[in-house]
Design an enzyme around this catalytic site. Structure first.
Site, PDB file in Angstrom:
ATOM      1  N   ASP A 430      10.449  23.445   8.102  1.00 37.87           N
ATOM      2  CA  ASP A 430      11.394  22.523   9.029  1.00 37.87           C
ATOM      3  C   ASP A 430      10.511  21.739  10.164  1.00 37.87           C
ATOM      4  O   ASP A 430       9.378  22.237  10.388  1.00 37.87           O
ATOM      5  CB  ASP A 430      12.373  23.383   9.631  1.00 37.87           C
ATOM      6  CG  ASP A 430      13.380  22.549  10.433  1.00 37.87           C
ATOM      7  OD1 ASP A 430      13.484  21.692  10.077  1.00 37.87           O
ATOM      8  OD2 ASP A 430      13.980  23.273  11.311  1.00 37.87           O
ATOM      9  N   GLU A 433       8.501  16.432  10.807  1.00 43.73           N
ATOM     10  CA  GLU A 433       8.465  14.966  10.808  1.00 43.73           C
ATOM     11  C   GLU A 433       7.187  14.482  11.637  1.00 43.73           C
ATOM     12  O   GLU A 433       6.634  13.418  11.180  1.00 43.73           O
ATOM     13  CB  GLU A 433       9.527  14.411  11.769  1.00 43.73           C
ATOM     14  CG  GLU A 433      11.013  14.746  11.191  1.00 43.73           C
ATOM     15  CD  GLU A 433      11.292  16.142  11.293  1.00 43.73           C
ATOM     16  OE1 GLU A 433      11.108  16.735  12.239  1.00 43.73           O
ATOM     17  OE2 GLU A 433      12.274  16.628  10.442  1.00 43.73           O
ATOM     18  N   ASP A 508      19.928  18.044   9.505  1.00 40.04           N
ATOM     19  CA  ASP A 508      21.117  18.503  10.264  1.00 40.04           C
ATOM     20  C   ASP A 508      22.325  17.568  10.321  1.00 40.04           C
ATOM     21  O   ASP A 508      22.753  16.698  11.007  1.00 40.04           O
ATOM     22  CB  ASP A 508      20.828  18.746  11.929  1.00 40.04           C
ATOM     23  CG  ASP A 508      19.607  19.803  12.163  1.00 40.04           C
ATOM     24  OD1 ASP A 508      19.450  20.556  10.981  1.00 40.04           O
ATOM     25  OD2 ASP A 508      18.986  19.718  12.886  1.00 40.04           O
TER      26      ASP A 508
HETATM   27  C1  GLC Z   1      16.540  22.534  12.695  1.00 32.36           C
HETATM   28  C2  GLC Z   1      16.773  22.563  11.366  1.00 32.36           C
HETATM   29  C3  GLC Z   1      17.886  23.577  11.198  1.00 32.36           C
HETATM   30  C4  GLC Z   1      17.603  24.981  11.737  1.00 32.36           C
HETATM   31  C5  GLC Z   1      17.156  24.618  13.061  1.00 32.36           C
HETATM   32  C6  GLC Z   1      16.568  25.994  13.912  1.00 32.36           C
HETATM   33  O1  GLC Z   1      17.469  21.917  13.429  1.00 32.36           O
HETATM   34  O2  GLC Z   1      17.069  21.471  10.673  1.00 32.36           O
HETATM   35  O3  GLC Z   1      18.135  23.728   9.744  1.00 32.36           O
HETATM   36  O4  GLC Z   1      18.562  25.790  11.522  1.00 32.36           O
HETATM   37  O5  GLC Z   1      16.313  23.733  13.451  1.00 32.36           O
HETATM   38  O6  GLC Z   1      15.504  26.440  13.183  1.00 32.36           O
END
Ligand code: GLC
Length: 844
Positions: A430, A433, A508
Site C-alpha cells: 500500500d 505512489e 480507497d
Molecule cells: C490506505 C489504504 C487502505 C488501508 C489504509 C491503512 O488508505 O488504501 O486500504 O486500510 O491505508 O493502512
C-alpha cells in the site's frame, strides 16, 4: 482523538488546500488529493512537422533520419505488432520495466520505397510511412486503414514532451487505460491522466487515481488495435476530448515510443500486449476465495470475525492484517498482540489464510534495524543535494527505499521471512505512489532522485514505477522464502506490466452508489489493460454503506476477480456500522451467504477463467464489448459484465431500484440463470430484481464446471465435478486442473480434460477425453447437469445401463446413475471419470 488520528485529520486538511479537485459529495473529506496541474502542449510547437531526410532498411524494419537531428525506428516485432520510436539526438531506443519480452523473432516482411512513401508489410499488416511531412499509417491486409497519424500535428517533441496525434472518427471507441474513474466503459471524449496518486475517497470525476497503465484499445469498424505508449513519466491521453477528428497522447518527458498491435479481435490485441508486458501467473486458489479486512481491526476482532464466519458457515479464505499489526508502523515488525502465536494458531486452526499489509515508508528511527541498515547502505531515495529524502507517512518521518536499485529490492525481499515466519500467505503493498503526507501534492518533490550513476532517475520519471518495483521485490520474496508456492501480492499502484507480480485493488473507494456503479467500467477497463486480477473494496472503503447498498455490493463483489470486503477505521465513519456480511441483519446476511456460496460453487469455473488469463491475458471480469465487439450495442454497456466466458451479470447498482433493463448481445441465445427462460440475443429485456436478486444470464450451449460449496478453498478434495450445461446443439469445455498451490504445473503436473455434449437427433452424447495427464487427480466422477431437458428413456455407456435414482443427493454419490428433476426440468447424470465410452442419453 489520539495523536495519530489528529495527524491524519491535519493532513486531510492540508491536502484540502493544495488539492486541485474539490469534491462536494464525498463524506468526511474535504477534497481528493491530486498531483500538480497538468502541463499542456504548446500549440505553436506542435505545428512544426518532422520530415524524413534519409531511409535505411534494418533487420526488422526501417531507420529514418528525421529533421531536427532526430531519428526514427519502426520495427516489426511480429506479424501484427510494430514499435515506433522517435529519438532525439543522443537518445537510445527505450524499454521501460514494463517490457518483459524484448527479443522477438522478426516476421517476414516486404520493404519498398516509392516517392513520398515507405511501405513495410507483413502477412497481417501494412505500415505506410509518409516522408514529408512524416506520418505513419497502419492498414490491415485488405488495405483498410486501421489507424493513422493526424497529419495536421503528426508526432514529435514539444520541448521535452513527446506527443503523437492520431486521426479518429466519431464511431471509434476506446478502452483500457488501466484504472480510470467515471461511469462509462468507453473512454471516448475523456481527458485521461497517468500519475499514480493516493486519491483517498476519490469521486467519479477524479482524474488521477493510483495506477498508470498507458495502454489502450481502439475499436473502429468492428476492428480493434492496441497502442502502448511506454513512457513512465506523467502522461496524458486526450481521447477525442477536443474534437471528434483526432485524439492525442503525450508525456511530460521521456522518449517517444509506442507499440502498435493489431487484433482484429480485442482478445488478440490483449494476447499480444500481454506477451510484450507479461501475463499474470497461475493464481493460488485460496486467493480466489473471499477476503475480509478492516483498517483497525484489533487482534481480538480478527479472531472474532474469523470465528463468526465459520460459525455462520459463510465461506471465506483470508483475513487481512492492516497497519496496526506493526510495532508503531515500523515495517517488518510485529506489535505484541498481533504477533501473538496463539492468534496465528487459531487462524491456522480455522483454516484461514493470512495477509499482512506492507508499506514502503521506513520509520526514521535510529536503532530500528530497517532504518539503520538502509541508512548505512545508502538505500534511500535522495534529495537533489544527495541527502536522504525524509517525508511523513503513518510512522511519522520516514525514509523511502530506492526500489529502482536491484540491491535495495533484494534487501527488501530478504526481510519477508519476518512476515512469512508467522505463517503469512500473501502481502499487500500500500501507499506505494509513494504517498507522502507532508510532500508537495501528497508525494515526493519531483526532483528527488533514484538510482546511481548512469541509472540515476528523477522522481518525475520514476514515480509511476515505484509501486511496480516494490511489487517485484515483494513477489521475489516468495521464491526466496516459500519456494514452490504461488505468490500472492496485492498492490495499490501499478505501471504497465505489474500484472506479472501482483493483483490490484482500486484503493480507497467510497460507500456511495456511484462507486458501486463505477466499479464495473473501472474493473473491466483494468481487465482490458492486461490486469485480470482486480477488485474494489466491497461495501466501499471510506464511509459506511447501509443494508441495501451492502446487499447490492456483495452481489457484485462475490463475482469480482479479487473479492475482498475492506473498510475504513471507525473514527472516520459517521455511523457505527461494521461491514461483515452479518452486520446488516438477517436478510443481508442471507443474501451475502447465497452469493458468496455461489462463488465457491463456481470455483472450478473461476479458476479456469484465471488459467485463461495466465495463458492468453483474458480478462476475468469482461465488458460486453470484449466478446461481442461486432455488436455495436455493446460498445457502451457499462453496467453489465461477463463473468468469464459464459455468464453475464446485470447487477442493480442504483439505490431503490428493483428492476432493470438488460441488454443481451447479438449472436447468442441467453438463458435466465434463475428461471431457465430463453431469450434471443440482440434485444433489451426487462427484469425484476428485488433486493436478493442478481440477474444472471448464461449463454446457451455453454458448460460451466462447478462443485459443492466449501467453507474455504481446499476444504474438501474435488471428487465430483458438476458440468452445469445449457445445451442447444453442442457444448464443450476444456477443463484444466492442478494443485492450485504450487509451481509443480511447470513440471507438467496438470491435467486437461475435454468435455463435449452434443445433441444428435433424439439422443445426447457425452464424451470426455484427457488431452493432458500429469496431475494426480482425486476426481472420480462428473455430474452432468443438463438444464431445461426432458426425462430420458434411458442412459447408457456402451453396455452399461445407468440406474435411474430418486434424488439429486443420490445421483451425486452414485456413479452410473441419473435423475430427472421434474420441477426444475434438470437432468443429472453421474459419469465415472474413467468412463472411456460415449455416454448416451436417449429421449422419446
Ligand atoms: C490506505 C489504504 C487502505 C488501508 C489504509 C491503512 O488508505 O488504501 O486500504 O486500510 O491505508 O493502512
Amino acid at each position: 482523538m489520539d495523536k495519530r488520528t489528529r495527524r491524519f485529520f491535519r493532513f486531510i486538511a492540508t491536502m484540502a488546500i493544495v488539492a486541485t479537485v474539490l469534491s462536494t459529495q464525498a463524506p468526511n473529506v474535504l477534497a481528493v488529493t491530486q498531483p500538480h496541474p497538468d502541463r499542456e502542449l504548446n500549440q505553436e510547437a506542435i505545428k512544426k512537422q518532422l520530415q524524413v531526410e534519409g531511409v535505411e532498411q534494418v533487420e526488422n524494419g526501417v531507420k529514418l533520419n528525421l529533421s531536427s537531428d532526430q531519428s526514427g525506428f519502426i520495427r516489426l516485432f511480429s506479424e501484427d505488432m510494430a514499435k515506433v520510436s522517435i529519438l532525439k539526438q543522443g537518445d537510445n531506443e527505450y524499454f521501460s520495466e514494463a517490457i518483459q519480452k524484448k527479443d522477438w523473432d522478426t516476421p517476414s516482411f516486404e520493404f519498398s520505397e516509392q516517392g513520398n512513401e515507405i511501405t513495410l508489410s507483413t502477412k497481417e499488416i501494412t505500415i505506410k510511412i509518409k516522408k514529408e511531412p512524416f506520418g505513419v499509417k497502419f492498414l490491415d491486409k485488405e488495405g483498410n486503414v486501421i489507424n493513422e497519424d493526424y497529419m495536421q500535428n503528426g508526432s514529435g517533441y514539444d520541448g521535452e514532451k513527446p506527443y503523437v496525434y492520431k486521426k479518429t472518427t466519431d464511431d471509434e471507441a476506446f478502452y483500457g487505460f488501466g484504472e480510470q474513474g467515471g461511469l462509462n466503459v468507453n473512454q471516448r471524449g475523456e481527458s485521461i491522466g497517468m500519475f499514480n496518486t493516493d486519491a483517498y475517497a476519490y469521486q467519479t470525476d477524479t482524474k488521477y487515481l493510483y495506477t498508470s497503465i498507458p495502454f489502450f484499445i481502439g475499436l473502429k469498424d468492428e476492428k480493434a488495435y492496441g497502442i502502448f505508449f511506454d513512457n513512465t513519466n506523467r502522461s496524458y491521453f486526450e481521447m477525442a476530448s477536443e474534437s471528434d477528428d483526432y485524439y492525442y497522447f503525450y508525456a511530460d518527458d521521456g522518449t517517444l515510443n509506442y507499440y502498435f498491435m493489431y487484433g482484429p479481435e480485442i482478445e488478440d490485441v490483449l494476447d499480444s500486449y500481454t506477451e510484450l508486458t507479461g501475463k499474470m501467473d497461475k493464481p493460488a486458489k485460496w486467493a480466489l476465495g473471499l477476503h475480509q479486512s478492516k483498517w483497525q481491526y484489533s487482534a481480538e476482532d480478527i479472531e472474532r470475525v474469523a470465528e463468526t464466519y465459520r460459525e455462520k458457515e459463510i465461506p471465506v479464505d483470508t483475513m487481512h492484517f492492516d497497519i496496526d499489526y506493526m510495532d508503531e508502523y515500523r515495517v517488518f515488525t510485529w506489535a505484541d498482540k498481533f504477533g501473538d502465536q496463539e492468534l496465528h494458531q487459531k487462524l491456522d486452526n480455522l483454516n484461514f489464510n493470512k495477509i499482512t499489509i506492507n508499506d514502503p515508508a521506513v520509520k526514521k528511527d535510529p536503532g530500528y534495524f530497517m532504518y539503520d541498515e538502509g541508512t548505512e547502505n545508502e538505500y534511500w531515495a535522495k534529495n537533489p543535494d544527495g541527502t536522504n529524502f525524509v517525508g511523513e507517512v503513518w510512522p511519522g518521518d520516514s525514509m523511502f527505499p530506492d526500489f529502482s536499485q536491484k540491491k535495495v529490492r533484494e534487501w527488501w525481499t530478504g526481510k519477508h521471512d519476518i512476515l512469512f515466519d508467522k505463517g503469512i500467505d500473501g502481502v499487500w503493498n500500500d501507499m506505494n505512489e509513494p504517498a507522502v503526507f507532508d510532500g508537495p501534492y501528497h508525494t515526493m518533490p519531483l526532483d528527488v532522485t533514484f538510482g546511481k550513476g548512469e541509472n540515476k532517475r528523477t522522481h518525475e520519471e520514476y514515480h509511476n514505477l515505484y509501486g511496480h518495483d516494490e511489487a517485484k521485490a515483494t513477489y521475489d520474496a516468495f521464491e526466496e522464502f516459500k519456494p514452490n508456492t504461488r505468490p500472492f501480492v496485492l498492490t495499490r499502484d501499478m505501471y504497465a506490466g505489474s500484472q506479472r507480480y501482483a493483483a490490484l485493488w482500486t484503493g480507497d473507494n467510497v460507500s456511495q452508489w456511484d462507486h458501486l456503479q463505477m466499479s464495473i467500467p473501472m474493473n473491466t477497463n483494468v481487465g482490458l489493460s492486461g490486469v485480470p486480477f482486480v477488485g474494489n473494496d466491497i461495501g466501499g472503503f471510506a464511509g459506511r454503506p447501509d443494508a441495501e447498498m451492502f446487499a447490492r455490493w456483495i452481489e457484485v463483489g462475490a463475482f469480482l476477480p479479487f473479492s475482498r470486503i475492506h473498510y475504513d477505521a471507525d473514527e472516520k465513519a459517521e455511523v457505527e456500522q461494521g461491514q461483515e456480511p452479518w452486520a446488516f441483519g438477517q436478510e443481508v446476511e442471507d443474501i451475502s451467504k447465497k452469493y458468496i456460496e455461489m462463488r465457491y460453487e463456481l470455483m472450478p469455473y473461476l479458476y479456469n477463467t484465471f488459467i485463461d488469463a495466465s495463458e492468453q491475458g483474458t480478462p476475468v471480469q469482461q465488458p460486453l464489448v470484449y466478446q461481442f465487439q461486432e455488436d455495436k450495442n455493446t460498445h457502451d454497456v457499462s453496467d453489465q459484465f461477463m463473468f468469464g466466458e459464459s455468464m453475464m451479470l446485470a447487477p442493480v447498482v442504483k439505490q431503490g431500484q428493483t428492476e432493470r433493463n438488460v441488454y443481451l448481445p447479438e449472436g447468442e441465445t441467453w438463458v435466465d440463470y434463475w428461471t431457465g427462460e430463453e431469450f434471443e440475443g440482440g434485444q433489451t429485456v426487462h427484469t425484476n430484481a428485488e433486493l436478493s436478486h442478481l440477474p444472471i444470464y448464461v449463454k446457451k450451449d455453454s458448460m460451466i464446471p462447478t462443485r459443492e460449496v466449501q467453507q474455504y478453498t481446499g476444504e474438501k478434495p474435488l471428487e465430483n465435478l458438476v458440468l452445469d450445461t445449457y445445451l442447444s446443439d453442442e457444448a464443450s469445455y476444456s477443463f484444466y486442473e492442478d494443485d492450485g498451490a504450487t509451481l509443480d504445473y511447470k513440471d507438467g503436473e496438470y491435467n486437461v480434460t475435454n468435455f463435449n455434449l452434443e445433441r444428435k437427433g433424439k439422443h445426447i452424447e457425452f464424451t470426455s477425453n484427457q488431452e493432458k495427464t500429469g496431475y494426480d487427480t482425486e476426481l472420480d466422477s462428473y455430474t452432468l447437469k443438463l438444464n431445461g431437458e426432458k426425462a430420458p428413456e434411458k442412459v447408457q455407456a456402451a453396455k452399461a445401463k445407468y440406474e435411474n435414482v430418486n434424488s439429486v443427493e443420490e445421483v451425486k454419490v452414485n456413479q452410473e446413475t441419473y435423475f430427472f428433476d421434474e420441477g426444475s426440468k434438470t437432468l443429472y447424470v453421474n459419469v465415472p471419470a474413467d468412463e472411456r465410452h460415449k455416454v448416451k442419453l436417449f429421449f422419446k
